[in-house]
Design a protein around this motif. Sequence first.
Motif, PDB file in Angstrom:
ATOM      1  N   GLY A   2      -0.338 -24.242  -7.487  1.00 18.17           N
ATOM      2  CA  GLY A   2      -0.870 -24.114  -8.830  1.00 18.17           C
ATOM      3  C   GLY A   2      -1.818 -22.941  -8.953  1.00 18.17           C
ATOM      4  O   GLY A   2      -1.797 -22.193  -9.930  1.00 18.17           O
ATOM      5  N   SER A   3      -2.665 -22.773  -7.933  1.00 20.68           N
ATOM      6  CA  SER A   3      -3.616 -21.667  -7.945  1.00 20.68           C
ATOM      7  C   SER A   3      -2.906 -20.330  -7.920  1.00 20.68           C
ATOM      8  O   SER A   3      -3.285 -19.384  -8.597  1.00 20.68           O
ATOM      9  N   PHE A   4      -1.839 -20.231  -7.109  1.00 23.02           N
ATOM     10  CA  PHE A   4      -1.061 -18.996  -7.016  1.00 23.02           C
ATOM     11  C   PHE A   4      -0.450 -18.647  -8.364  1.00 23.02           C
ATOM     12  O   PHE A   4      -0.515 -17.501  -8.812  1.00 23.02           O
ATOM     13  N   LYS A   5       0.142 -19.643  -9.033  1.00 17.10           N
ATOM     14  CA  LYS A   5       0.766 -19.384 -10.330  1.00 17.10           C
ATOM     15  C   LYS A   5      -0.275 -18.984 -11.373  1.00 17.10           C
ATOM     16  O   LYS A   5      -0.032 -18.142 -12.222  1.00 17.10           O
ATOM     17  N   CYS A   6      -1.446 -19.586 -11.301  1.00 15.45           N
ATOM     18  CA  CYS A   6      -2.525 -19.241 -12.228  1.00 15.45           C
ATOM     19  C   CYS A   6      -2.985 -17.804 -11.992  1.00 15.45           C
ATOM     20  O   CYS A   6      -3.152 -17.030 -12.924  1.00 15.45           O
ATOM     21  N   ASP A   7      -3.144 -17.446 -10.706  1.00 15.02           N
ATOM     22  CA  ASP A   7      -3.553 -16.085 -10.375  1.00 15.02           C
ATOM     23  C   ASP A   7      -2.468 -15.084 -10.752  1.00 15.02           C
ATOM     24  O   ASP A   7      -2.745 -13.969 -11.176  1.00 15.02           O
ATOM     25  N   GLN A   8      -1.212 -15.496 -10.575  1.00 15.55           N
ATOM     26  CA  GLN A   8      -0.097 -14.631 -10.939  1.00 15.55           C
ATOM     27  C   GLN A   8      -0.097 -14.367 -12.443  1.00 15.55           C
ATOM     28  O   GLN A   8       0.077 -13.233 -12.889  1.00 15.55           O
ATOM     29  N   ALA A   9      -0.319 -15.411 -13.224  1.00 17.73           N
ATOM     30  CA  ALA A   9      -0.376 -15.251 -14.677  1.00 17.73           C
ATOM     31  C   ALA A   9      -1.532 -14.351 -15.078  1.00 17.73           C
ATOM     32  O   ALA A   9      -1.382 -13.465 -15.929  1.00 17.73           O
ATOM     33  N   GLU A  10      -2.679 -14.551 -14.434  1.00 14.00           N
ATOM     34  CA  GLU A  10      -3.839 -13.721 -14.750  1.00 14.00           C
ATOM     35  C   GLU A  10      -3.584 -12.270 -14.362  1.00 14.00           C
ATOM     36  O   GLU A  10      -3.951 -11.344 -15.090  1.00 14.00           O
ATOM     37  N   GLY A  11      -2.917 -12.068 -13.223  1.00  9.00           N
ATOM     38  CA  GLY A  11      -2.608 -10.711 -12.796  1.00  9.00           C
ATOM     39  C   GLY A  11      -1.706 -10.002 -13.782  1.00  9.00           C
ATOM     40  O   GLY A  11      -1.951  -8.849 -14.160  1.00  9.00           O
ATOM     41  N   LEU A  12      -0.654 -10.674 -14.236  1.00  8.96           N
ATOM     42  CA  LEU A  12       0.259 -10.066 -15.196  1.00  8.96           C
ATOM     43  C   LEU A  12      -0.408  -9.879 -16.557  1.00  8.96           C
ATOM     44  O   LEU A  12      -0.162  -8.898 -17.257  1.00  8.96           O
ATOM     45  N   ARG A  13      -1.258 -10.825 -16.927  1.00  8.21           N
ATOM     46  CA  ARG A  13      -1.972 -10.698 -18.202  1.00  8.21           C
ATOM     47  C   ARG A  13      -2.868  -9.462 -18.190  1.00  8.21           C
ATOM     48  O   ARG A  13      -2.943  -8.708 -19.144  1.00  8.21           O
ATOM     49  N   ARG A  14      -3.540  -9.240 -17.071  1.00 10.07           N
ATOM     50  CA  ARG A  14      -4.409  -8.072 -16.937  1.00 10.07           C
ATOM     51  C   ARG A  14      -3.594  -6.786 -17.003  1.00 10.07           C
ATOM     52  O   ARG A  14      -4.008  -5.792 -17.584  1.00 10.07           O
ATOM     53  N   ALA A 199       5.125 -15.989  -0.353  1.00  7.26           N
ATOM     54  CA  ALA A 199       4.331 -15.050  -1.149  1.00  7.26           C
ATOM     55  C   ALA A 199       2.972 -15.636  -1.496  1.00  7.26           C
ATOM     56  O   ALA A 199       1.951 -14.938  -1.477  1.00  7.26           O
ATOM     57  N   ALA A 200       2.949 -16.922  -1.809  1.00  5.80           N
ATOM     58  CA  ALA A 200       1.688 -17.584  -2.149  1.00  5.80           C
ATOM     59  C   ALA A 200       0.722 -17.547  -0.979  1.00  5.80           C
ATOM     60  O   ALA A 200      -0.475 -17.279  -1.146  1.00  5.80           O
ATOM     61  N   LEU A 201       1.226 -17.806   0.233  1.00  6.96           N
ATOM     62  CA  LEU A 201       0.377 -17.791   1.414  1.00  6.96           C
ATOM     63  C   LEU A 201      -0.153 -16.389   1.698  1.00  6.96           C
ATOM     64  O   LEU A 201      -1.333 -16.207   2.020  1.00  6.96           O
ATOM     65  N   VAL A 202       0.738 -15.388   1.581  1.00  5.87           N
ATOM     66  CA  VAL A 202       0.321 -14.001   1.813  1.00  5.87           C
ATOM     67  C   VAL A 202      -0.770 -13.609   0.825  1.00  5.87           C
ATOM     68  O   VAL A 202      -1.824 -13.064   1.207  1.00  5.87           O
ATOM     69  N   TYR A 203      -0.525 -13.869  -0.447  1.00 10.92           N
ATOM     70  CA  TYR A 203      -1.499 -13.509  -1.474  1.00 10.92           C
ATOM     71  C   TYR A 203      -2.828 -14.226  -1.276  1.00 10.92           C
ATOM     72  O   TYR A 203      -3.900 -13.609  -1.333  1.00 10.92           O
ATOM     73  N   GLN A 204      -2.771 -15.526  -1.050  1.00 17.16           N
ATOM     74  CA  GLN A 204      -4.009 -16.298  -0.917  1.00 17.16           C
ATOM     75  C   GLN A 204      -4.842 -15.830   0.271  1.00 17.16           C
ATOM     76  O   GLN A 204      -6.069 -15.704   0.172  1.00 17.16           O
ATOM     77  N   ASN A 205      -4.196 -15.528   1.396  1.00 13.93           N
ATOM     78  CA  ASN A 205      -4.931 -15.041   2.563  1.00 13.93           C
ATOM     79  C   ASN A 205      -5.558 -13.676   2.300  1.00 13.93           C
ATOM     80  O   ASN A 205      -6.707 -13.422   2.683  1.00 13.93           O
ATOM     81  N   MET A 206      -4.803 -12.800   1.632  1.00 15.60           N
ATOM     82  CA  MET A 206      -5.339 -11.479   1.311  1.00 15.60           C
ATOM     83  C   MET A 206      -6.487 -11.577   0.311  1.00 15.60           C
ATOM     84  O   MET A 206      -7.512 -10.891   0.441  1.00 15.60           O
ATOM     85  N   ALA A 207      -6.305 -12.425  -0.691  1.00 16.30           N
ATOM     86  CA  ALA A 207      -7.336 -12.566  -1.720  1.00 16.30           C
ATOM     87  C   ALA A 207      -8.630 -13.114  -1.134  1.00 16.30           C
ATOM     88  O   ALA A 207      -9.733 -12.657  -1.487  1.00 16.30           O
TER      89      ALA A 207
END
Length: 271
Positions: A2-14, A199-207
């Motif tokens: 859920g967090s990944f999808k929320c961050d993904q939406a925020e990223g695209l919105r930005r 992808a979610a794991l990669v992104y979350q670890n990097m973030a």
Amino acid sequence: MGSFKCDQAEGLRRLLAGPKPRIFTFLSATSAAEKSAMLVNLSASLASSGSDVVLLDACASTNGITHRMGAEIQATLLDVARQERALNQVVQAMPQGFGLASLTRGSLHAVTRDANQQRRLSNAFNVLASQSDVLMVDAELDEDGNLPIPAMANGDIVVQVSPDAASIKNAYALIKRLNAQLGRRPFSVLVTGADEQEAALVYQNMAQAASRYLAVELHSIGSVPQDEQTTRAARLGRAVIDAFPMAGASVAFRRLAERFTLSAHGAKFGA
């Protein structure tokens, strides 16, 4: 997830919240082949959704998109800056549906030491951006960690990464260098060669690492799975969404392009 999808939406919105023109500067921590496949197919997907897209090669190395596509460059933005060519001679229409342009045929070292030429090149870049809906920039950092043109940082900077450890390490190093040059600002992450869970794991670890050690905020703009059909389409000189519309990569690229388009019209992601 859920967090990944929320961050993904925020990223695209930005990415698409700002005024036109939309400039996306891509820096890759993947292989040249994986980078070029992403750039070509994302550009083609955006073009198929109705956007006027120009893909600009701003690389001094042979890893740039024009070399990878085997395109013959007739004129560059540097030629325009030097008043040797007109801007309408720079963009070539590609069969995948987007325009292809090149910043220069070689090193920009001499240009960066000439303030007048750099100003003219920046002006040419800004005019090119203003004449398209979306300007996609295939960029590399120079030895000092700078982008070829400062204006490339005016839009969104997207770091492409794959799930393997070397790519993640290189992506983090890119973000660290960018942060040192540009100061604290958010960056976007696109994971390729991975399913949504990877992808979610990669992104979350990097973030988490970027936030903890650099105080840098990262946003996810999504992922594209590994798909042999992408390579097959490239051999045919076509985008995967055109050659193999039912492929997993095609679905991912269309979904990404659709989210871009919906966001541009004010719709909420996930609606």
